[in-house]
Design a protein around this motif. Sequence first.
Motif, PDB file in Angstrom:
ATOM      1  N   ALA A  51      69.131   6.196   0.126  1.00 62.17           N
ATOM      2  CA  ALA A  51      70.189   6.134   1.129  1.00 62.17           C
ATOM      3  C   ALA A  51      71.574   6.076   0.500  1.00 62.17           C
ATOM      4  O   ALA A  51      72.488   5.468   1.022  1.00 62.17           O
ATOM      5  CB  ALA A  51      69.984   4.927   2.047  1.00 62.17           C
ATOM      6  N   SER A  56      71.923   9.864   2.581  1.00 63.17           N
ATOM      7  CA  SER A  56      72.584   9.625   3.869  1.00 63.17           C
ATOM      8  C   SER A  56      73.157  10.920   4.430  1.00 63.17           C
ATOM      9  O   SER A  56      73.059  11.185   5.633  1.00 63.17           O
ATOM     10  CB  SER A  56      73.683   8.573   3.720  1.00 63.17           C
ATOM     11  OG  SER A  56      74.685   8.994   2.825  1.00 63.17           O
ATOM     12  N   ILE A  85      73.336   0.473   2.066  1.00 61.46           N
ATOM     13  CA  ILE A  85      73.510   1.922   2.085  1.00 61.46           C
ATOM     14  C   ILE A  85      74.694   2.290   1.201  1.00 61.46           C
ATOM     15  O   ILE A  85      75.708   1.601   1.203  1.00 61.46           O
ATOM     16  CB  ILE A  85      73.747   2.409   3.532  1.00 61.46           C
ATOM     17  CG1 ILE A  85      72.467   2.251   4.349  1.00 61.46           C
ATOM     18  CG2 ILE A  85      74.229   3.857   3.569  1.00 61.46           C
ATOM     19  CD1 ILE A  85      72.691   2.393   5.841  1.00 61.46           C
ATOM     20  N   LEU A 277      74.487   7.932   8.325  1.00 57.11           N
ATOM     21  CA  LEU A 277      73.178   7.487   8.813  1.00 57.11           C
ATOM     22  C   LEU A 277      73.241   7.025  10.263  1.00 57.11           C
ATOM     23  O   LEU A 277      72.349   7.318  11.061  1.00 57.11           O
ATOM     24  CB  LEU A 277      72.630   6.376   7.922  1.00 57.11           C
ATOM     25  CG  LEU A 277      72.053   6.852   6.584  1.00 57.11           C
ATOM     26  CD1 LEU A 277      71.598   5.669   5.745  1.00 57.11           C
ATOM     27  CD2 LEU A 277      70.889   7.810   6.799  1.00 57.11           C
TER      28      LEU A 277
END
Length: 541
Positions: A51, A56, A85, A277
């Motif tokens: 991520a 992402s 993230i 995301l």
Amino acid sequence: MLASHLLVVLPLLLHTHAFQFPFRIPFLTTQPKPSSEPVPHPPPRVAIIGAGPSGSSAAFWLSLAKQRYGLDDLEIDVFEKSSYIGGRSTVAYPYDNHDLPAVELGASVFVGSNKNLWRAADEFNLTRIPFKSKAAEGFGMWDGSNVIFAVTSSWWDYPKMIWRYGFKAPKRTDTLVKTMIERYLSLYSPHPPRWDNITSLASTLQWNDLITQSTADWLQSQGVSKQFIYELVEVAVRVNYGQDVEHIHALEGLVSLAANNVVSIKGGNFQVFENFLQRSGANVRLNTNVLSISANPSLPNYWDVRHQTNGGRTEVGTYKGVIVAFPMPRGPGDFIHPPPELHFPQRDYVKLHVTLLATTCVSPNVTFLARNSGKEVASLEGQKLPRTLYASTLGLTADEVEFNAISYLTELDRGEDAPAEQEWIVKVFSLREVSDEWLRSALGDTIGWVSRKEWDAYPLGTPSDEFAPVRVDKGLFYVNSFENFISTMETSTVASRNVVDLLLNEEFNGAGVCRRSLSADDRAAQTSFKGPKGFVFGWDC
């Protein structure tokens, strides 16, 4: 001219915790059930492993394709082993106080030619702030014992640079950088290339010589002087990639110099990737370690992703497509079953130490500068010392290079908790950890807060025309192959867009991030749209 441009840009090149999520993250619970009946095809799902910027943005590109193609049943699952993230794009807070301004700990800035990040900031209502540091007030190049060249933001800086390097080297380098940028920008054009291996892309962009020669060798072959290469270019390369001009390929050497319109996101660049995301609608699973990817034994061209949850439970999900969006410097090993037939060259990563600190020392002290020079401290007293030092390594061994850069970023205001003297935030880049003793020798007993982080920051940019495959197998793609070509936040988003394009085309009936089969009128309508920074493929279709 590059000479004057570097005086403004070079200080900016240096700046390439846990937090709360502003959105709900759904968790996956479905597991395949054994059955004697024929196994039905599951709903179309894509797994993204990682991520960071690559993963992402891949989820975001997939979500745009869902809207454009009506792929309403397509599900996107993102697995991330860490608790946040953004990957190497994260921040620290001075004194661990979240009321104080965040300081970039990893990937720190992007530039005007980075069209995806620039556009994302506009689309997501994030604030771009011009990057500034106290290096703008002056910087020096440090050869291990002396400041061999310094600028102080005066009218005399430009003549000094021309006197040292001449006219030809800066002008020639400027032309080479501009040519590289012009070819790079074709990746955002209405008809960018698709690539399933990096070598073919290098050929398309006419960069074969750049990736197979070192920065030093290639620039010298282009008529750039050795002194300019081993001082100014070397500084840019070491600050951006922690490597030297003799060992990093020329493409990344030029990328290190392409620093027009340098900005960051107020509050932290990671917000771009959180927004990718959030807006993708993906199921995001943090603190989840993916253990293996295996071909499904019952469903041809499907993949089983085995992962371990934060609670230690092992689960398996079945996917039509899988995007690996984290580095595999030693190849997939036993992570992918069956083992890929394609070759994965081994590429180690630079272990970069980032030290952030708060100090009331107004600049690196005289004693520190003089300790290896053989000069008496008294002979240096009264000199105006630069607040930012960049290492120039010509003639030095690796052990003699104590740091890549020391940079004063900004003043720190802690309100009622502030000391009597002005505090400063300072960042140190080095290839080994700097001790408390070393910091005291550089800044005296003035340090109030220290935060250290070791990163596997970038792959070694060894000159080569061999890269890990982008398409590993049918429905299985490796986006981080691009890192050995160019390693930046922005190029991660370009590489992921290409991988999503390949995956959709292969597994979803010729789809893509943007439709490839358009009428003349539709194509004219698409390509004539101009966003804030002009047409950007992926956004403007």
